[in-house]
Write a protein that holds these residues in place. Structure first.
Motif, PDB file in Angstrom:
ATOM      1  N   SER A   1     -12.263 -61.778  22.603  1.00 61.81           N
ATOM      2  CA  SER A   1     -13.518 -61.148  22.174  1.00 61.81           C
ATOM      3  C   SER A   1     -14.662 -61.777  22.959  1.00 61.81           C
ATOM      4  O   SER A   1     -14.474 -62.796  23.649  1.00 61.81           O
ATOM      5  N   HIS A   2     -15.824 -61.129  22.889  1.00 63.25           N
ATOM      6  CA  HIS A   2     -17.011 -61.598  23.608  1.00 63.25           C
ATOM      7  C   HIS A   2     -18.152 -61.797  22.618  1.00 63.25           C
ATOM      8  O   HIS A   2     -18.440 -60.878  21.832  1.00 63.25           O
ATOM      9  N   PRO A   3     -18.819 -62.949  22.669  1.00 65.02           N
ATOM     10  CA  PRO A   3     -19.877 -63.202  21.672  1.00 65.02           C
ATOM     11  C   PRO A   3     -21.016 -62.193  21.748  1.00 65.02           C
ATOM     12  O   PRO A   3     -21.622 -61.879  20.715  1.00 65.02           O
ATOM     13  N   LEU A   4     -21.309 -61.678  22.956  1.00 58.16           N
ATOM     14  CA  LEU A   4     -22.389 -60.679  23.093  1.00 58.16           C
ATOM     15  C   LEU A   4     -21.889 -59.388  23.725  1.00 58.16           C
ATOM     16  O   LEU A   4     -22.647 -58.651  24.355  1.00 58.16           O
ATOM     17  N   GLY A   5     -20.582 -59.099  23.587  1.00 57.96           N
ATOM     18  CA  GLY A   5     -20.040 -57.826  24.046  1.00 57.96           C
ATOM     19  C   GLY A   5     -19.757 -57.789  25.529  1.00 57.96           C
ATOM     20  O   GLY A   5     -20.008 -58.763  26.273  1.00 57.96           O
ATOM     21  N   GLN A   6     -19.193 -56.666  25.960  1.00 58.00           N
ATOM     22  CA  GLN A   6     -18.803 -56.475  27.362  1.00 58.00           C
ATOM     23  C   GLN A   6     -18.799 -54.979  27.670  1.00 58.00           C
ATOM     24  O   GLN A   6     -18.454 -54.170  26.817  1.00 58.00           O
ATOM     25  N   THR A   7     -19.166 -54.644  28.908  1.00 56.48           N
ATOM     26  CA  THR A   7     -19.055 -53.273  29.396  1.00 56.48           C
ATOM     27  C   THR A   7     -18.098 -53.256  30.578  1.00 56.48           C
ATOM     28  O   THR A   7     -18.236 -54.065  31.506  1.00 56.48           O
ATOM     29  N   LEU A   8     -17.096 -52.353  30.530  1.00 52.63           N
ATOM     30  CA  LEU A   8     -16.129 -52.196  31.617  1.00 52.63           C
ATOM     31  C   LEU A   8     -16.393 -50.863  32.309  1.00 52.63           C
ATOM     32  O   LEU A   8     -16.412 -49.815  31.651  1.00 52.63           O
ATOM     33  N   ILE A   9     -16.599 -50.908  33.616  1.00 52.56           N
ATOM     34  CA  ILE A   9     -16.811 -49.702  34.420  1.00 52.56           C
ATOM     35  C   ILE A   9     -15.570 -49.554  35.299  1.00 52.56           C
ATOM     36  O   ILE A   9     -15.363 -50.343  36.227  1.00 52.56           O
ATOM     37  N   VAL A  10     -14.714 -48.572  34.988  1.00 47.85           N
ATOM     38  CA  VAL A  10     -13.446 -48.421  35.710  1.00 47.85           C
ATOM     39  C   VAL A  10     -13.737 -47.815  37.080  1.00 47.85           C
ATOM     40  O   VAL A  10     -14.291 -46.713  37.169  1.00 47.85           O
ATOM     41  N   THR A  11     -13.379 -48.531  38.133  1.00 45.26           N
ATOM     42  CA  THR A  11     -13.702 -48.076  39.490  1.00 45.26           C
ATOM     43  C   THR A  11     -12.492 -47.529  40.234  1.00 45.26           C
ATOM     44  O   THR A  11     -12.657 -46.846  41.248  1.00 45.26           O
ATOM     45  N   ALA A  12     -11.272 -47.812  39.757  1.00 48.81           N
ATOM     46  CA  ALA A  12     -10.075 -47.282  40.437  1.00 48.81           C
ATOM     47  C   ALA A  12      -8.895 -47.326  39.486  1.00 48.81           C
ATOM     48  O   ALA A  12      -8.797 -48.207  38.619  1.00 48.81           O
ATOM     49  N   GLY A  13      -7.991 -46.352  39.653  1.00 45.79           N
ATOM     50  CA  GLY A  13      -6.703 -46.401  38.983  1.00 45.79           C
ATOM     51  C   GLY A  13      -6.708 -45.924  37.543  1.00 45.79           C
ATOM     52  O   GLY A  13      -7.636 -45.252  37.081  1.00 45.79           O
ATOM     53  N   VAL A  14      -5.633 -46.309  36.852  1.00 44.37           N
ATOM     54  CA  VAL A  14      -5.410 -45.906  35.459  1.00 44.37           C
ATOM     55  C   VAL A  14      -5.090 -47.161  34.656  1.00 44.37           C
ATOM     56  O   VAL A  14      -4.277 -47.990  35.091  1.00 44.37           O
ATOM     57  N   GLY A  15      -5.728 -47.313  33.502  1.00 49.71           N
ATOM     58  CA  GLY A  15      -5.503 -48.505  32.694  1.00 49.71           C
ATOM     59  C   GLY A  15      -5.407 -48.199  31.215  1.00 49.71           C
ATOM     60  O   GLY A  15      -5.310 -47.033  30.810  1.00 49.71           O
ATOM     61  N   ARG A  16      -5.405 -49.264  30.444  1.00 46.03           N
ATOM     62  CA  ARG A  16      -5.309 -49.154  28.992  1.00 46.03           C
ATOM     63  C   ARG A  16      -6.276 -50.134  28.346  1.00 46.03           C
ATOM     64  O   ARG A  16      -6.533 -51.214  28.882  1.00 46.03           O
ATOM     65  N   VAL A  17      -6.761 -49.761  27.160  1.00 43.44           N
ATOM     66  CA  VAL A  17      -7.621 -50.646  26.387  1.00 43.44           C
ATOM     67  C   VAL A  17      -7.297 -50.438  24.913  1.00 43.44           C
ATOM     68  O   VAL A  17      -6.944 -49.321  24.505  1.00 43.44           O
ATOM     69  N   GLN A  18      -7.394 -51.496  24.134  1.00 45.01           N
ATOM     70  CA  GLN A  18      -7.112 -51.391  22.703  1.00 45.01           C
ATOM     71  C   GLN A  18      -7.961 -52.375  21.921  1.00 45.01           C
ATOM     72  O   GLN A  18      -8.095 -53.541  22.313  1.00 45.01           O
TER      73      GLN A  18
ATOM     74  N   THR B   1     -18.817 -66.698  27.547  1.00 40.70           N
ATOM     75  CA  THR B   1     -18.736 -65.234  27.629  1.00 40.70           C
ATOM     76  C   THR B   1     -17.553 -64.664  26.866  1.00 40.70           C
ATOM     77  O   THR B   1     -17.525 -63.453  26.617  1.00 40.70           O
ATOM     78  N   ALA B   2     -16.549 -65.480  26.529  1.00 40.75           N
ATOM     79  CA  ALA B   2     -15.351 -64.933  25.873  1.00 40.75           C
ATOM     80  C   ALA B   2     -14.685 -65.992  25.007  1.00 40.75           C
ATOM     81  O   ALA B   2     -14.777 -67.192  25.280  1.00 40.75           O
ATOM     82  N   ASP B   3     -13.999 -65.513  23.966  1.00 44.64           N
ATOM     83  CA  ASP B   3     -13.106 -66.348  23.162  1.00 44.64           C
ATOM     84  C   ASP B   3     -11.695 -65.812  23.356  1.00 44.64           C
ATOM     85  O   ASP B   3     -11.397 -64.677  22.967  1.00 44.64           O
ATOM     86  N   TRP B   4     -10.819 -66.629  23.956  1.00 47.54           N
ATOM     87  CA  TRP B   4      -9.478 -66.172  24.337  1.00 47.54           C
ATOM     88  C   TRP B   4      -8.469 -66.426  23.233  1.00 47.54           C
ATOM     89  O   TRP B   4      -8.493 -67.479  22.594  1.00 47.54           O
ATOM     90  N   LEU B   5      -7.583 -65.456  23.043  1.00 48.10           N
ATOM     91  CA  LEU B   5      -6.594 -65.505  21.963  1.00 48.10           C
ATOM     92  C   LEU B   5      -5.183 -65.333  22.554  1.00 48.10           C
ATOM     93  O   LEU B   5      -4.966 -65.615  23.728  1.00 48.10           O
ATOM     94  N   GLU B   6      -4.250 -64.855  21.728  1.00 50.21           N
ATOM     95  CA  GLU B   6      -2.852 -64.770  22.126  1.00 50.21           C
ATOM     96  C   GLU B   6      -2.593 -63.648  23.141  1.00 50.21           C
ATOM     97  O   GLU B   6      -3.372 -62.720  23.271  1.00 50.21           O
TER      98      GLU B   6
END
Lengths: 174, 174
Positions: free
Chosen positions: B80-97, B143-148
């Motif tokens: 997670s991110h304490p102040l959020g995040q924006t992802l701008i997909v520039t190439a290919g195909v991905g997944r988010v959940q 910028t981030a809190d990393w988990l499993e």
């Protein structure tokens, strides 16, 4: 009296908001081709400019991002940003200049950072469109201070061929 | 004594810094192909991930931006991110959940916003690389809190053909 139930409702709504919290907020996806594209307003830009906002902040966030496409010769006015700006050039050939500095050519893949309060402009080359993603932070809700238009002399020589090496150009000061 | 000239020099340097100010700071251009590309560390990512930082903040700024390329099947850990995040997909195909939500397909041109504190992951599709620009704000320098790690079951079925419509997939919870 009638105000008590309304006040109680407002308090309950406020508590509900607090209980939901950011961790339950939905992740948002906007699809390619679905976002509004608006003309850059004439009081801030010279020439044809298209602005597609990619994200605008809410709550504690302060960063917005937009994709901006400049037709050949188009550019911003002189301006500055209270908390700076990062430009990620995604297509074409453009120009950028800091007040008192040389006009510099920028190309797809280049990244420009403009520090806070630095007066500058950016735009397309004379013979090529340019698209960049612009990322900026708002200070008290404001992302830019807009100034005067960039003159033809300041914009620089139009004769530089697209694809040719562009020597940094310092406009005459008199 | 010897300390006086040194102290005087330090005071003079401090005053000079203040006098220069942000408005005189240089605009910075980093050219395509000139920036460092580092492997995404194994404690935060599954599979081959390349991270090219585009900008890191200084002074009052808090926004960083990087271009991240995931090889097919590669993904972040849950985080997670304490102040959020924006992802701008520039190439290919991905997944988010988002934690508790469906796995969603993302493609070049899509933009994902993850609100503050929302647990989530992102990465490539099983049969396609994916590149996105990631923009995030630091809170107290973080910028981030990393988990499993994201398990194979959570990542979802590998059989979805690239280019075929991807029905959102909700992994089994038991």
């Amino acid at each position: 009296m009638m105000l008590k139930p309304l006040a109680a409702t407002l308090v309950a709504l406020t508590m509900m908001d607090a209980a939901v919290g950011a961790a339950d907020a939905p992740l948002q996806i906007t699809r390619a081709g679905s976002r509004a594209v608006n003309a850059g307003p004439a009081q801030w830009f010279t020439g044809e400019v298209k602005v597609e906002m990619l994200y605008t902040p809410s709550g504690a966030e302060r960063t917005s991002a937009g994709s901006v496409t400049f037709s050949p010769g188009a550019r911003t006015n002189w301006h500055s940003h209270p908390l700076g700006q990062t430009l990620i050039v995604t297509a074409g050939v453009g120009r950028v200049q800091q007040w008192g500095g040389a006009v510099q050519e920028i190309r797809a893949g280049d990244v420009v950072h403009i520090p806070p309060e630095v007066k500058h402009w950016h735009g397309a080359a004379p013979g090529s469109a340019m698209t960049h993603i612009a990322v900026q932070e708002a200070q008290d809700g404001k992302t830019a201070d807009w100034l005067e238009a960039v003159s033809e002399v300041q914009y620089g020589p139009a004769a530089v061929p697209v694809g040719a090496p562009f020597s940094a150009y310092t406009p005459p000061t008199d």
